[in-house]
Motif scaffolding. Structure first.
Motif, short mmCIF file in Angstrom:
data_model
loop_
_atom_site.label_atom_id
_atom_site.label_comp_id
_atom_site.label_asym_id
_atom_site.label_seq_id
_atom_site.Cartn_x
_atom_site.Cartn_y
_atom_site.Cartn_z
N LYS A 47 4.06 7.95 -6.13
CA LYS A 47 4.55 9.20 -6.08
C LYS A 47 3.84 10.25 -5.26
N LYS A 48 2.72 10.04 -5.30
CA LYS A 48 1.63 10.91 -4.43
C LYS A 48 1.55 10.36 -3.16
N LEU A 49 1.72 8.91 -2.95
CA LEU A 49 1.70 8.45 -1.50
C LEU A 49 3.23 8.66 -0.95
N ARG A 50 4.19 8.41 -1.54
CA ARG A 50 5.72 9.02 -1.21
C ARG A 50 5.82 10.35 -0.63
N GLN A 51 5.24 11.06 -1.40
CA GLN A 51 5.11 12.60 -0.92
C GLN A 51 4.22 13.02 0.20
N ARG A 52 3.41 12.17 0.86
CA ARG A 52 2.64 12.11 1.93
C ARG A 52 3.23 11.41 3.23
N ASN A 53 4.53 10.61 2.85
CA ASN A 53 5.42 9.96 3.87
C ASN A 53 4.65 8.83 4.35
N THR A 54 3.82 8.05 3.26
CA THR A 54 2.64 7.03 3.41
C THR A 54 3.50 5.74 3.49
N THR A 55 3.28 4.75 4.57
CA THR A 55 4.17 3.49 4.67
C THR A 55 2.97 2.51 4.54
N GLN A 56 1.57 2.94 4.82
CA GLN A 56 0.57 2.06 4.66
C GLN A 56 -0.52 2.35 3.98
N VAL A 57 -1.18 1.22 3.41
CA VAL A 57 -2.43 1.69 2.54
C VAL A 57 -3.56 0.74 3.00
N ILE A 58 -4.86 1.27 2.97
CA ILE A 58 -6.28 0.75 3.29
C ILE A 58 -6.92 0.64 1.78
#
Length: 246
Positions: A167-178
């Motif tokens: 949820k936190k990632l989607r809220q920041r329009n994140t498509t990639q993770v390191i």
């Protein structure tokens, strides 16, 4: 037998020495500050063919989030039975990357693994040891002080399991993770796989993760590069971030 520089955990009396190894899970300091760049380059070269096959998956800093998995004293203090000998060598690079992400306004999320008998599930049966919230070693390493770093608790290897991470990632329009942190073959690898299954492009840092020995580290890189993640060096990510700012 391992070489004379082998690090053997003598505190955990439950392990048995078999064939010169501690039940197959011997400890060694395969990353040290003086040679981590050379060693990580060699490890990266071992998966270069798999990386080339996915050259179309390009790091985009403006869409990325940095995950710092379980940088707790439980794994970083030499007096802990779970101490990871190579972990100290990866910290400077991780925190340079975290600072760059924070400066760029991109999410940096640090996980803290905490268990009770109620939420541990198979981990309690497997390890017979829980990281409880009240023990001193459960705390983050003291270098995690950046107020821009968000934190969350997790109870399993997978940082997405029963947590608000997605949820936190989607809220920041994140498509990639390191992926950075410990242990390479447990929480880091499991979280990388979970991120892939949720549609995130995964970049797995060769020199920003560590585990008990090189054998386990290398095995994770091979399997992840084959099916789940793009292996990278921290300096590669930093150079890309600098070039995007220019």
């Amino acid at each position: 037998m391992r070489n004379s520089g082998e690090y053997v955990d003598t505190e955990n009396h439950q392990k048995r020495c078999i064939g010169g190894k501690i039940a197959g899970m011997y400890k060694e300091r395969y990353f040290i500050s003086e040679s981590i760049q050379t060693k990580s380059q060699e490890l990266l070269a071992s998966v270069e063919e798999a990386r080339r096959r996915h050259a179309d998956i390009v790091f985009r800093p403006a869409e990325a989030a940095l995950l710092l998995l379980d940088l707790q004293e439980y794994f970083l203090q030499e007096s802990s039975h779970a101490f990871i000998p190579s972990a100290q060598a990866i910290l400077p690079g991780i925190f340079r990357l975290a600072e760059a992400f924070s400066d760029a306004g991109r999410p940096v999320i640090a996980t803290r693994h905490i268990n009770t008998y109620e939420n541990a599930g198979m981990m309690a049966k497997w390890w017979h040891d829980l990281i409880r919230s009240k023990i001193a070693y459960s705390q983050y390493n003291t270098t995690i002080t950046n107020k821009k770093i968000k934190t969350l608790k997790k109870t399993q290897y997978d940082a997405f399991h029963n947590t608000p991470l997605e949820k936190k990632l989607r809220q920041r329009n994140t498509t990639q993770v390191i992926i950075c942190g410990v242990m390479t073959h447990l929480c880091c690898e499991t979280t990388a796989r979970a991120a892939f299954m949720r549609g995130f492009a995964v970049f797995f840092t060769v020199d920003g993760t560590a585990t008990y020995n090189e054998e386990l580290h290398r095995a994770s890189l091979l399997t992840l590069a084959h099916g789940f993640a793009v292996p990278v060096l921290i300096d590669e990510l930093l150079e890309k971030m600098k070039s995007d700012e220019a």
